[in-house]
Write a protein that holds these residues in place. Structure first.
Motif, PDB file in Angstrom:
ATOM      1  N   VAL A 183       0.838  -1.204   0.000  1.00 50.59           N
ATOM      2  CA  VAL A 183       0.000   0.000   0.000  1.00 50.59           C
ATOM      3  C   VAL A 183       0.871   1.251   0.000  1.00 50.59           C
ATOM      4  O   VAL A 183       0.607   2.210  -0.729  1.00 50.59           O
ATOM      5  N   ALA A 184       1.946   1.235   0.807  1.00 49.06           N
ATOM      6  CA  ALA A 184       2.845   2.390   0.852  1.00 49.06           C
ATOM      7  C   ALA A 184       3.548   2.591  -0.481  1.00 49.06           C
ATOM      8  O   ALA A 184       3.704   3.732  -0.948  1.00 49.06           O
ATOM      9  N   ASN A 185       3.965   1.503  -1.109  1.00 53.21           N
ATOM     10  CA  ASN A 185       4.643   1.618  -2.399  1.00 53.21           C
ATOM     11  C   ASN A 185       3.707   2.165  -3.471  1.00 53.21           C
ATOM     12  O   ASN A 185       4.121   2.940  -4.339  1.00 53.21           O
ATOM     13  N   HIS A 186       2.449   1.762  -3.408  1.00 50.83           N
ATOM     14  CA  HIS A 186       1.469   2.295  -4.360  1.00 50.83           C
ATOM     15  C   HIS A 186       1.319   3.803  -4.195  1.00 50.83           C
ATOM     16  O   HIS A 186       1.304   4.549  -5.176  1.00 50.83           O
ATOM     17  N   ALA A 187       1.230   4.259  -2.938  1.00 50.09           N
ATOM     18  CA  ALA A 187       1.109   5.694  -2.678  1.00 50.09           C
ATOM     19  C   ALA A 187       2.356   6.430  -3.145  1.00 50.09           C
ATOM     20  O   ALA A 187       2.269   7.532  -3.710  1.00 50.09           O
ATOM     21  N   ALA A 188       3.529   5.833  -2.919  1.00 53.53           N
ATOM     22  CA  ALA A 188       4.770   6.471  -3.349  1.00 53.53           C
ATOM     23  C   ALA A 188       4.823   6.594  -4.861  1.00 53.53           C
ATOM     24  O   ALA A 188       5.245   7.635  -5.394  1.00 53.53           O
ATOM     25  N   ARG A 189       4.407   5.541  -5.565  1.00 57.72           N
ATOM     26  CA  ARG A 189       4.396   5.615  -7.036  1.00 57.72           C
ATOM     27  C   ARG A 189       3.428   6.690  -7.510  1.00 57.72           C
ATOM     28  O   ARG A 189       3.712   7.429  -8.467  1.00 57.72           O
ATOM     29  N   TYR A 190       2.281   6.785  -6.858  1.00 58.74           N
ATOM     30  CA  TYR A 190       1.305   7.811  -7.240  1.00 58.74           C
ATOM     31  C   TYR A 190       1.891   9.210  -7.068  1.00 58.74           C
ATOM     32  O   TYR A 190       1.671  10.099  -7.895  1.00 58.74           O
ATOM     33  N   CYS A 191       2.625   9.416  -5.989  1.00 60.38           N
ATOM     34  CA  CYS A 191       3.236  10.723  -5.720  1.00 60.38           C
ATOM     35  C   CYS A 191       4.551  10.920  -6.469  1.00 60.38           C
ATOM     36  O   CYS A 191       5.144  11.999  -6.387  1.00 60.38           O
ATOM     37  N   VAL A 192       5.009   9.871  -7.150  1.00 57.33           N
ATOM     38  CA  VAL A 192       6.268   9.900  -7.909  1.00 57.33           C
ATOM     39  C   VAL A 192       7.426  10.264  -6.982  1.00 57.33           C
ATOM     40  O   VAL A 192       8.208  11.172  -7.240  1.00 57.33           O
ATOM     41  N   VAL A 193       7.527   9.533  -5.864  1.00 55.56           N
ATOM     42  CA  VAL A 193       8.612   9.717  -4.902  1.00 55.56           C
ATOM     43  C   VAL A 193       9.124   8.343  -4.504  1.00 55.56           C
ATOM     44  O   VAL A 193       8.423   7.338  -4.675  1.00 55.56           O
ATOM     45  N   PRO A 194      10.340   8.261  -3.952  1.00 60.34           N
ATOM     46  CA  PRO A 194      10.834   6.968  -3.460  1.00 60.34           C
ATOM     47  C   PRO A 194       9.977   6.492  -2.297  1.00 60.34           C
ATOM     48  O   PRO A 194       9.514   7.291  -1.480  1.00 60.34           O
ATOM     49  N   SER A 195       9.777   5.186  -2.214  1.00 61.96           N
ATOM     50  CA  SER A 195       8.999   4.652  -1.091  1.00 61.96           C
ATOM     51  C   SER A 195       9.798   4.682   0.197  1.00 61.96           C
ATOM     52  O   SER A 195       9.228   4.630   1.285  1.00 61.96           O
ATOM     53  N   TRP A 196      11.133   4.767   0.074  1.00 63.27           N
ATOM     54  CA  TRP A 196      11.997   4.848   1.258  1.00 63.27           C
ATOM     55  C   TRP A 196      13.259   5.585   0.867  1.00 63.27           C
ATOM     56  O   TRP A 196      13.879   5.272  -0.147  1.00 63.27           O
ATOM     57  N   ARG A 197      13.631   6.593   1.644  1.00 62.51           N
ATOM     58  CA  ARG A 197      14.896   7.296   1.399  1.00 62.51           C
ATOM     59  C   ARG A 197      15.898   6.898   2.465  1.00 62.51           C
ATOM     60  O   ARG A 197      15.588   6.885   3.657  1.00 62.51           O
ATOM     61  N   ASP A 198      17.105   6.586   2.028  1.00 66.10           N
ATOM     62  CA  ASP A 198      18.150   6.203   2.964  1.00 66.10           C
ATOM     63  C   ASP A 198      18.769   7.439   3.597  1.00 66.10           C
ATOM     64  O   ASP A 198      18.775   8.524   3.038  1.00 66.10           O
ATOM     65  N   PHE A 252      30.394   6.583   0.728  1.00 69.96           N
ATOM     66  CA  PHE A 252      29.090   5.977   0.959  1.00 69.96           C
ATOM     67  C   PHE A 252      28.362   6.700   2.087  1.00 69.96           C
ATOM     68  O   PHE A 252      27.179   7.039   1.964  1.00 69.96           O
ATOM     69  N   ARG A 253      29.067   6.939   3.196  1.00 71.16           N
ATOM     70  CA  ARG A 253      28.444   7.622   4.324  1.00 71.16           C
ATOM     71  C   ARG A 253      28.059   9.047   3.958  1.00 71.16           C
ATOM     72  O   ARG A 253      27.014   9.548   4.390  1.00 71.16           O
ATOM     73  N   ALA A 254      28.886   9.735   3.165  1.00 73.01           N
ATOM     74  CA  ALA A 254      28.572  11.109   2.760  1.00 73.01           C
ATOM     75  C   ALA A 254      27.305  11.159   1.916  1.00 73.01           C
ATOM     76  O   ALA A 254      26.531  12.105   1.986  1.00 73.01           O
ATOM     77  N   GLU A 255      27.075  10.117   1.122  1.00 69.05           N
ATOM     78  CA  GLU A 255      25.925  10.113   0.212  1.00 69.05           C
ATOM     79  C   GLU A 255      24.654   9.579   0.852  1.00 69.05           C
ATOM     80  O   GLU A 255      23.547   9.988   0.473  1.00 69.05           O
ATOM     81  N   THR A 256      24.771   8.664   1.788  1.00 73.66           N
ATOM     82  CA  THR A 256      23.577   8.027   2.348  1.00 73.66           C
ATOM     83  C   THR A 256      23.337   8.348   3.807  1.00 73.66           C
ATOM     84  O   THR A 256      22.245   8.096   4.324  1.00 73.66           O
ATOM     85  N   GLY A 257      24.358   8.867   4.504  1.00 71.43           N
ATOM     86  CA  GLY A 257      24.196   9.153   5.917  1.00 71.43           C
ATOM     87  C   GLY A 257      24.366   7.939   6.810  1.00 71.43           C
ATOM     88  O   GLY A 257      24.079   8.007   8.012  1.00 71.43           O
ATOM     89  N   MET A 258      24.825   6.817   6.274  1.00 76.23           N
ATOM     90  CA  MET A 258      25.021   5.611   7.073  1.00 76.23           C
ATOM     91  C   MET A 258      26.152   4.779   6.488  1.00 76.23           C
ATOM     92  O   MET A 258      26.586   5.010   5.361  1.00 76.23           O
ATOM     93  N   SER A 259      26.615   3.800   7.255  1.00 78.28           N
ATOM     94  CA  SER A 259      27.685   2.926   6.790  1.00 78.28           C
ATOM     95  C   SER A 259      27.143   1.941   5.760  1.00 78.28           C
ATOM     96  O   SER A 259      25.933   1.667   5.714  1.00 78.28           O
ATOM     97  N   PRO A 260      28.033   1.366   4.912  1.00 81.23           N
ATOM     98  CA  PRO A 260      27.567   0.361   3.948  1.00 81.23           C
ATOM     99  C   PRO A 260      26.866  -0.812   4.626  1.00 81.23           C
ATOM    100  O   PRO A 260      25.851  -1.306   4.128  1.00 81.23           O
ATOM    101  N   GLY A 261      27.393  -1.266   5.769  1.00 82.84           N
ATOM    102  CA  GLY A 261      26.784  -2.401   6.461  1.00 82.84           C
ATOM    103  C   GLY A 261      25.380  -2.106   6.950  1.00 82.84           C
ATOM    104  O   GLY A 261      24.472  -2.928   6.803  1.00 82.84           O
ATOM    105  N   LYS A 262      25.188  -0.924   7.524  1.00 82.36           N
ATOM    106  CA  LYS A 262      23.866  -0.555   8.029  1.00 82.36           C
ATOM    107  C   LYS A 262      22.886  -0.400   6.877  1.00 82.36           C
ATOM    108  O   LYS A 262      21.727  -0.823   6.963  1.00 82.36           O
ATOM    109  N   TRP A 263      23.337   0.203   5.778  1.00 79.20           N
ATOM    110  CA  TRP A 263      22.479   0.379   4.598  1.00 79.20           C
ATOM    111  C   TRP A 263      22.066  -0.972   4.047  1.00 79.20           C
ATOM    112  O   TRP A 263      20.896  -1.197   3.715  1.00 79.20           O
TER     113      TRP A 263
END
Length: 321
Positions: A183-198, A252-263
């Protein structure tokens, strides 16, 4: 799962002058694609036109009485003087908030957190707001456990988000917890946004641009998402990106705000949730396909992150046949 979701869940969006117009439109845009699961009502505190930041007014269809009927109350960003500048709560706003029923889910978008702070609803609790206003927020509300490094904070019945688009992240998170990823992914597609941002809002704080020629890890992240079931360690990821482990980890951390392992763990958990919702795969197979190894490992990670077992998650979020 939030209560009262078997029937239409009333979401009251309380617009306080000067309201940030973008913030105010986020809840209906995110929740409306979920069909009749939600009844989103934009309301004012006094049944009068609401001044919108940017030089115009809106006449809303609902008044403060909506708050007493709501299952979720959302305070969008606002430039209301008391909460924003001296830590006081106007009498009419305090009276309106006092009508909210116990157990109602309360949310804020951006500087709407200042209103919750002035109402004392965030004392002793973790919260966030727009990164550019955190210094003032701390001065006014020192009892709040403010975290400016995240896009949103879910503290159970009180949830807060960072600036503007982070309000979409928070509403999608709520939609996902209420009704599952599909359901969340459907709403995200409708709004043309990512369903989850890292990552967190630290990514978006003003800072010098990276040095020219510095490579991105985006291609490697896309590559990894297609291979979550494989043994992806740091050396493998850095090798694909053609970087040293040290350079890759820093970039990786500069771009995503987290370590590769956590991502990577977050992506694997998200994929496992999707498989639990959308397939009949056994739990141990879900664990293998998502790269979490064993059913025991998947069970542990789900309990830590969501407080539920794989079978409990599937029962709660799998659409009925």
């Amino acid at each position: 799962m939030c209560k009262n979701l078997a029937m239409s869940h009333v979401v009251a969006v309380l617009a306080l002058s000067e309201v940030i117009g973008y913030d105010m439109t986020i809840p209906p845009m995110v929740f409306d694609p979920a069909g009749d699961r939600y009844d989103v009502r934009l309301c004012s505190v006094d049944n009068k036109p609401v001044q919108v930041y940017g030089g115009y007014q809106l006449v809303l269809n609902h008044g403060p009485e909506t708050l007493a009927e709501a299952d979720t109350v959302i305070i969008p960003g606002t430039r209301i003087p008391g909460p924003r500048y001296d830590g006081t709560l106007p009498g009419d706003v305090a009276e309106a908030l006092a009508t909210i029923r116990p157990g109602t889910r309360i949310m804020s978008i951006c500087t709407g957190a200042f209103v919750l702070g002035a109402a004392g609803l965030l004392d002793g609790r973790p919260a966030t707001t727009h990164w550019s206003h955190t210094k003032k927020f701390r001065e006014l509300y020192p009892k709040v456990l403010l975290n400016e490094d995240v896009l949103f904070v879910d503290d159970g019945d009180v949830l807060t988000s960072a600036g503007l688009v982070a309000g979409i992240d928070l509403c999608l998170h709520v939609l996902r917890n209420d009704h599952g990823s599909e359901v969340a992914n459907h709403a995200a597609r409708y709004c043309v946004v990512p369903s989850w941002r890292d990552g967190g809002q630290r990514q978006f704080i003003e800072r010098p641009l990276p040095e020219i020629g510095e490579a991105s890890t985006a291609a490697t992240r896309s590559w990894a998402l297609e291979r979550l079931s494989e043994g992806l360690d740091l050396d493998t990821l850095a090798g694909h990106a053609k970087m040293s482990v040290r350079t890759f980890s820093r970039r990786f951390r500069a771009e995503t705000g987290m370590s590769p392992g956590k991502w990577l763990l977050r992506q694997r958990l998200e994929h496992a949730r999707h498989l639990l919702e959308s397939t009949d795969l056994a739990v141990d197979r879900v664990a293998e396909e998502s790269g979490l190894g064993t059913a025991a490992s998947l069970r542990q990670h789900l309990r830590v992150s969501l407080g539920v077992s794989p079978l409990g998650y599937r029962k709660a979020f799998r659409p009925p046949s």
